[in-house]
Scaffold this motif. Structure first.
Motif, PDB file in Angstrom:
ATOM      1  N   ARG A  38      -6.705 -11.536  45.199  1.00  0.00           N
ATOM      2  CA  ARG A  38      -7.475 -12.775  45.313  1.00  0.00           C
ATOM      3  C   ARG A  38      -8.976 -12.619  45.089  1.00  0.00           C
ATOM      4  O   ARG A  38      -9.648 -13.575  44.776  1.00  0.00           O
ATOM      5  N   ARG A  39      -9.492 -11.428  45.269  1.00  0.00           N
ATOM      6  CA  ARG A  39     -10.934 -11.233  45.127  1.00  0.00           C
ATOM      7  C   ARG A  39     -11.277 -10.942  43.669  1.00  0.00           C
ATOM      8  O   ARG A  39     -10.553 -10.222  42.989  1.00  0.00           O
ATOM      9  N   GLU A  81     -12.656 -15.367  47.706  1.00  0.00           N
ATOM     10  CA  GLU A  81     -11.247 -15.226  47.347  1.00  0.00           C
ATOM     11  C   GLU A  81     -10.793 -16.489  46.640  1.00  0.00           C
ATOM     12  O   GLU A  81     -11.317 -17.572  46.891  1.00  0.00           O
TER      13      GLU A  81
END
Length: 127
Positions: A38-39, A81
């Motif tokens: 997600r990052r 994120e």
């Protein structure tokens, strides 16, 4: 900023779908987020062959289309994120189907591509 002279025809569902998930890297980005990456820095590490600028551009486009949203955490250093919206969640089966098709037919595609480059323009069998 550049403005297209020919208007986009967004009356066709297929055109809309290809605008949102089409392109060279968007499906891979969606797949990364689907896999829990997600990052942005983690996405960059997985997609190391793609420039971070291009990844960030596609992340912004997916955010603009409402497929993902950016969650910014109030931390030092700042942490960001990306998560799927409800509409974004609905595109995941499409991405999975595309991945399954690619896995099922990649050997066939590679063989035909090699044969084509060698000058033999015949379709090889699926086996």
């Amino acid at each position: 900023m550049y403005e297209k002279k020919i208007p986009e025809l967004l009356d066709c569902g297929l055109i809309v779908t290809l605008k949102v998930i089409g392109g060279k890297w968007k499906a891979w980005i969606i797949n990364c987020i689907m896999d829990g990456i997600r990052r942005p820095s983690a996405i960059h590490r997985v997609m190391h062959a793609v420039s971070p600028r291009i990844i960030n551009l596609h992340l912004r486009e997916l955010e603009e289309y409402g497929i993902i949203y950016k969650k910014v955490f109030a931390e030092t250093p700042a942490r960001v994120e990306y998560w799927f919206t409800e509409t974004g969640e609905s595109v995941l089966p499409v991405i999975k189907t595309l991945e399954d098709w690619g896995n099922q037919h990649k050997a066939y595609i590679h063989r035909n591509q090699a044969a084509y480059k060698e000058g033999s323009c015949v379709f090889l069998s699926e086996q």
